[in-house]
Design an enzyme around this catalytic site. Structure first.
Site, PDB file in Angstrom:
ATOM      1  N   LYS A 276       0.817  -1.204   0.000  1.00 57.62           N
ATOM      2  CA  LYS A 276       0.000   0.000   0.000  1.00 57.62           C
ATOM      3  C   LYS A 276       0.857   1.264   0.000  1.00 57.62           C
ATOM      4  CE  LYS A 276      -4.299  -2.041   1.437  1.00 57.62           C
ATOM      5  NZ  LYS A 276      -5.451  -2.047   2.363  1.00 57.62           N
ATOM      6  N   ARG A 311      -3.086 -10.343   5.188  1.00 57.37           N
ATOM      7  CA  ARG A 311      -3.450 -10.406   3.768  1.00 57.37           C
ATOM      8  C   ARG A 311      -2.288  -9.854   2.949  1.00 57.37           C
ATOM      9  NH1 ARG A 311      -6.182  -7.191  -0.126  1.00 57.37           N
ATOM     10  NH2 ARG A 311      -7.674  -8.367  -1.410  1.00 57.37           N
TER      11      ARG A 311
END
Length: 333
Positions: A276, A311
């Protein structure tokens, strides 16, 4: 009335006689930081934590035991979209997607998270028919794999569960589709409720929090209560703080720094921070394909905070990092 929140200070070895097992183990805590919306009130012994909080912090989380005994588990990301922020376009062809799913499972992913709609910042909503059409060619090739379906739509959840998916992962926490909550309750499947602010189209337009950590905790607590009131079993719920979903850098860091507080929700915690943009913002502006080191650092930070599920896009690399992390702990994890 001032509400107090109790953030466990996690240890990886036997502490003093007052140490308690966090979420049933393997980690311990003997102290908690007391947080309020006015700031920290310091630390208290675990024995002095109110009974309701202590129960939520210590209650075992049996939900994920069906997948593996070693925590944290890895959830491998499989986006079959042309426009996801990290791997968009790589797995559009069904054969490529199926091969990637099996490779991730072989590399150590306990769950394969399959998504056909991009929820990156600015992404428009995909019509339900298009989402179903993208997924339909995959199901026969994914048979036998532990699959979660990453979707906001009840019709897609139903089709995926019919095809063998075992978990629903909803970035809207069952709030986008008015039929989603009833469907999940009727099916009795585990569900991941993720915090978000706004929609993918708008979520990064000036997100605001009074206190990011406590606001996210309260919001997730409310969504868990709503799910239970709607018929979802409390022990079928996983909570995700939603790193990057309607959050600026300071908000994301507040969540990561205070992550262990979320154990007070009484459910397993999922951390999804792989690749991210906060990695690039903290580091040197690296493009998404150069964020593996940062992704591993965040995965290990989550492991140290006791999260039960991580994740990730880079399954083999994260598996190696977690094996070394476990080997360096003073007690097995």
């Amino acid at each position: 009335m001032v509400r107090r929140y109790y953030r466990p200070i996690i240890t990886h070895a036997e502490g003093n006689k007052g140490s308690l097992a966090l979420a049933g183990g393997p980690f311990l805590f003997s102290r908690c930081e007391v947080l309020t919306r006015s700031g920290s009130e310091g630390f208290v012994d675990a024995a002095d934590v109110p009974d309701a909080w202590r129960l939520r912090l210590t209650r075992p989380r049996p939900l994920l035991a069906r997948f593996a005994q070693v925590l944290p588990l890895m959830m491998g990301v499989l986006n079959i979209t042309p426009d996801s922020f990290s791997d968009g376009g790589r797995h559009v062809a069904p054969n490529a997607a199926i091969a990637a799913a099996h490779a991730m499972h072989a590399a150590g992913a306990a769950i394969i998270d399959v998504g056909a709609e991009s929820t990156r910042p600015g992404a428009p909503e995909l019509p339900v028919g298009d989402e179903l059409a993208r997924l339909a060619p995959l199901w026969s090739g994914l048979a036998g794999l532990p699959v979660s379906i990453d979707t906001r739509k009840a019709a897609v959840m139903a089709a995926a569960l019919d095809a063998g998916a075992v978990i629903v992962n909803d970035v809207s926490a069952l709030g986008h589709d008015p039929h989603a909550l009833a469907l999940v309750a009727a099916r009795g499947c585990p569900v991941i409720l993720m915090h978000h602010q706004g929609t993918p189209e708008t979520m990064q337009t000036a997100p605001h929090y009074d206190n990011a950590l406590l606001d996210v905790f309260d919001w997730l607590e409310g969504r868990i209560a709503a799910a239970v009131a709607g018929g979802v079993a409390a022990d079928a719920i996983i909570a995700d703080p939603g790193i990057g979903f309607g959050k600026g850098l300071a908000h994301n860091l507040a969540l990561l720094q205070g992550l262990s507080l979320l154990h007070g929700l009484g459910v397993p915690i999922l951390l999804g921070a792989s690749r991210k943009s906060l990695i690039a913002r903290i580091s040197a502006g690296e493009p998404v394909e150069q964020r593996l080191p940062g992704s591993l650092a965040l995965a290990l930070a989550g492991a140290n905070a006791g999260v039960q599920l991580i994740r990730v896009h880079d399954v083999a690399e994260t598996s190696q990092a977690l094996k070394l992390w476990r080997a360096c702990l003073p007690v097995p994890a």
